[in-house]
Design a protein around this motif. Structure first.
Motif, PDB file in Angstrom:
ATOM      1  N   TRP A  48       0.889  -1.272   0.119  1.00 28.47           N
ATOM      2  CA  TRP A  48       0.085  -0.090  -0.011  1.00 28.47           C
ATOM      3  C   TRP A  48       0.946   1.353   0.067  1.00 28.47           C
ATOM      4  CZ3 TRP A  48       1.128  -2.964   4.445  1.00 28.47           C
ATOM      5  CH2 TRP A  48       1.238  -2.291   5.448  1.00 28.47           C
ATOM      6  N   LEU A  49       0.260   2.256  -0.364  1.00 30.07           N
ATOM      7  CA  LEU A  49       0.995   3.483  -0.623  1.00 30.07           C
ATOM      8  C   LEU A  49       0.519   4.475   0.564  1.00 30.07           C
ATOM      9  CD1 LEU A  49       0.815   4.107  -4.316  1.00 30.07           C
ATOM     10  CD2 LEU A  49       2.634   2.888  -3.076  1.00 30.07           C
ATOM     11  N   SER A  50       1.373   5.575   0.939  1.00 27.09           N
ATOM     12  CA  SER A  50       1.010   6.682   1.680  1.00 27.09           C
ATOM     13  C   SER A  50       1.984   7.794   1.640  1.00 27.09           C
ATOM     14  CB  SER A  50       1.094   6.238   3.143  1.00 27.09           C
ATOM     15  OG  SER A  50       2.503   5.944   3.761  1.00 27.09           O
ATOM     16  N   SER A  51       1.735   8.911   1.938  1.00 26.48           N
ATOM     17  CA  SER A  51       2.767  10.002   1.779  1.00 26.48           C
ATOM     18  C   SER A  51       3.269  10.357   3.465  1.00 26.48           C
ATOM     19  CB  SER A  51       2.079  10.981   1.336  1.00 26.48           C
ATOM     20  OG  SER A  51       0.963  11.634   2.239  1.00 26.48           O
TER      21      SER A  51
ATOM     22  N   CYS B  25       6.005   3.610  -0.066  1.00 24.22           N
ATOM     23  CA  CYS B  25       5.417   2.317  -0.496  1.00 24.22           C
ATOM     24  C   CYS B  25       5.728   1.243   0.470  1.00 24.22           C
ATOM     25  CB  CYS B  25       5.982   1.833  -1.922  1.00 24.22           C
ATOM     26  SG  CYS B  25       5.422   0.387  -2.671  1.00 24.22           S
ATOM     27  N   HIS B  26       4.581   0.677   1.169  1.00 26.49           N
ATOM     28  CA  HIS B  26       4.883  -0.216   2.076  1.00 26.49           C
ATOM     29  C   HIS B  26       4.673  -1.638   1.487  1.00 26.49           C
ATOM     30  CE1 HIS B  26       3.912   3.069   5.250  1.00 26.49           C
ATOM     31  NE2 HIS B  26       3.524   3.504   4.154  1.00 26.49           N
TER      32      HIS B  26
ATOM     33  N   ARG C 232       9.668  -0.891   3.721  1.00 27.69           N
ATOM     34  CA  ARG C 232       9.319   0.381   3.324  1.00 27.69           C
ATOM     35  C   ARG C 232      10.170   1.132   2.238  1.00 27.69           C
ATOM     36  NH1 ARG C 232      10.212   5.522   5.562  1.00 27.69           N
ATOM     37  NH2 ARG C 232       8.286   6.822   6.210  1.00 27.69           N
TER      38      ARG C 232
ATOM     39  N   THR D  70      10.877   4.639  -0.209  1.00 31.88           N
ATOM     40  CA  THR D  70      10.615   5.989  -0.356  1.00 31.88           C
ATOM     41  C   THR D  70      10.988   6.630  -1.676  1.00 31.88           C
ATOM     42  OG1 THR D  70      11.957   6.832   1.145  1.00 31.88           O
ATOM     43  CG2 THR D  70       9.903   6.241   2.125  1.00 31.88           C
TER      44      THR D  70
ATOM     45  N   TRP E  82       0.313   5.766  -7.895  1.00 32.21           N
ATOM     46  CA  TRP E  82       0.203   6.913  -7.006  1.00 32.21           C
ATOM     47  C   TRP E  82      -0.887   7.658  -7.387  1.00 32.21           C
ATOM     48  CZ3 TRP E  82       2.068   8.012  -2.464  1.00 32.21           C
ATOM     49  CH2 TRP E  82       1.601   9.418  -1.857  1.00 32.21           C
TER      50      TRP E  82
ATOM     51  N   SER F 252      -6.993   2.093  -0.445  1.00 30.44           N
ATOM     52  CA  SER F 252      -6.997   1.746   0.690  1.00 30.44           C
ATOM     53  C   SER F 252      -8.383   0.989   0.775  1.00 30.44           C
ATOM     54  CB  SER F 252      -7.029   2.990   1.831  1.00 30.44           C
ATOM     55  OG  SER F 252      -8.050   3.635   1.664  1.00 30.44           O
TER      56      SER F 252
END
Ligand SMILES: *[C@@H]1O[C@H](CO)[C@@H](O)[C@H](O)[C@H]1NC(C)=O
Ligand SMILES: *[C@@H]1O[C@H](CO)[C@@H](O)[C@H](O)[C@H]1NC(C)=O
Ligand SMILES: *[C@@H]1O[C@H](CO)[C@@H](O)[C@H](O)[C@H]1NC(C)=O
Length: 333
Positions: free
Chosen positions: A208-211, A224-225, A264, A266, A295, A300
């Motif tokens: 999954w992605l997050s900022s 990117c996890h 992780r 980045t 992206w 989610s």
């Protein structure tokens, strides 16, 4: 609207197994850490590992091995295991005493730590090599090369003295030789077979992605996890189309509590340049069906829920209004 989450799920959870590639650990080693606080206090810690998977612990108080997996004994009988435990217990006690006795000769100041690693590993072509290395205070001290004790340059004259001493004890030397060249290879082959269901398992990662926290004004940190995969080797890269982004930063591959791994990865980008970027994951469990997350796409679970929930709610409210209207008309007329 419903189709998009489904398509995403199809990307996140690709099918296809890759059964033919041999996976799993190829070595067994014992780590010993011996800490001396002063002339009367020493602590011995030991553990047994298949590559990076711990399968043995050591209870220093009772001087017994702890078997962390149901298959930790491999194909060795209980009798043989008890003999080995006795051997290690005696070795740990006598080695600690000997080191304390000779400490004045070695001119080492308290506190100090001795680290040892010894074991054997499977090479391609089925031959098995063994190794033994010792360090003092974090510096290489001695190793075994070509069946003899070899002082390391960092160990100086103390290491030369130590090797001269160990080689004098023919009995001890014989035991080390047998353990390294006979017992360890036999144990390794047996335990790799006994634990093969667990050791050669393939667990697919989730991604999954997050900022992340902004690295500076006008900049974004894309994260990117990748989690829950087994075995450890994994390839994760930020991409633009088929182009690998050179600024990709990899974290350490860290363990999850269930024995799987987490990573992780980045990328620091200028705001506005993030569109069209994707995170690509290759792992043996995925075969050639890489995970690709773009992206800016709703990935989610909550978004997927929303996509289903909002239309359903709207529909329910419409139905309720319609019924209410009919009901009130009927009451009036
Ligand atoms: C030796 O070290 C241990 C652990 O740090 C300590 O409890 C003990 O009092 C020390 N003994 C002496 C004689 O210094
Ligand atoms: C290993 O030791 C043997 C004799 O013990 C010797 O003949 C041989 O040359 C050595 N090999 C290396 C690589 O040092
Ligand atoms: C265990 O397995 C190894 C490798 O297959 C074999 O060489 C050995 O004889 C077996 N039994 C014992 C007791 O080590």
């Amino acid at each position: 609207m419903l189709l998009l989450p489904l398509l995403l799920l199809a990307v996140i959870v690709p099918g296809g197994d890759n059964e033919d590639a041999f996976q799993g650990p190829t070595s067994y080693h014992i780590i010993q850490i011996l800490t001396f606080a002063n002339s009367t206090w020493a602590r011995n810690q030991a553990s047994g590992w298949l590559d990076d998977i711990q399968i043995h612990g050591w209870d220093s108080d009772s001087g017994t091995a702890i078997f962390l997996k149901p298959w930790s004994k491999g194909n060795f009988s209980d009798e043989e295991m008890i003999k080995l435990e006795d051997l290690f217990r005696a070795y740990f006690i006598r080695f600690t005493q000997k080191v304390q006795d000779y400490v004045s000769k070695f001119q080492v100041e308290y506190p100090y730590v001795i680290q040892g690693i010894t074991g054997c590993e499977l090479h391609s072509g089925k031959s098995i090599g063994s190794f033994l290395r010792g360090a003092l205070g974090g510096l290489d001290f001695v190793s075994i090369k070509n069946h003899s004790c070899a002082p390391e340059p960092e160990g100086g004259s103390r290491a030369q003295h130590f090797c001269a001493l160990v080689t004098q004890y023919q009995g001890l030397w014989g035991i080390i030789e047998t353990l390294l060249s006979e017992t360890c290879p036999r144990f390794l082959l047996g335990v790799l077979d006994a634990g093969k269901d667990e050791l050669q398992r393939q667990v697919k990662p989730e991604a999954w992605l997050s900022s992340g926290p902004s690295p500076g004004p006008g900049r974004l940190l894309l994260v990117c996890h990748v989690s829950g995969f087994y075995p450890k080797p994994v390839w994760v890269m930020w991409m633009r189309g088929e182009q690998e982004m050179p600024g990709t930063q990899q974290g350490d591959v860290v363990p999850n509590a269930d024995g799987t791994w987490y990573l992780r990865v980045t990328l620091d980008v200028t705001a506005g340049e993030e569109t069209g970027l994707s995170c690509r994951v290759k792992h043996s469990s995925l075969g050639d069906q890489d995970i690709i997350l773009y992206w800016g796409y709703p990935t989610s679970v909550s978004l997927i829920f929303l996509a289903i929930l909002v239309p359903s709610l709207v529909l329910l409210i419409c139905l309720a209004l319609w019924f209410l209207r009919r009901w009130s008309y009927r009451n009036i007329s």
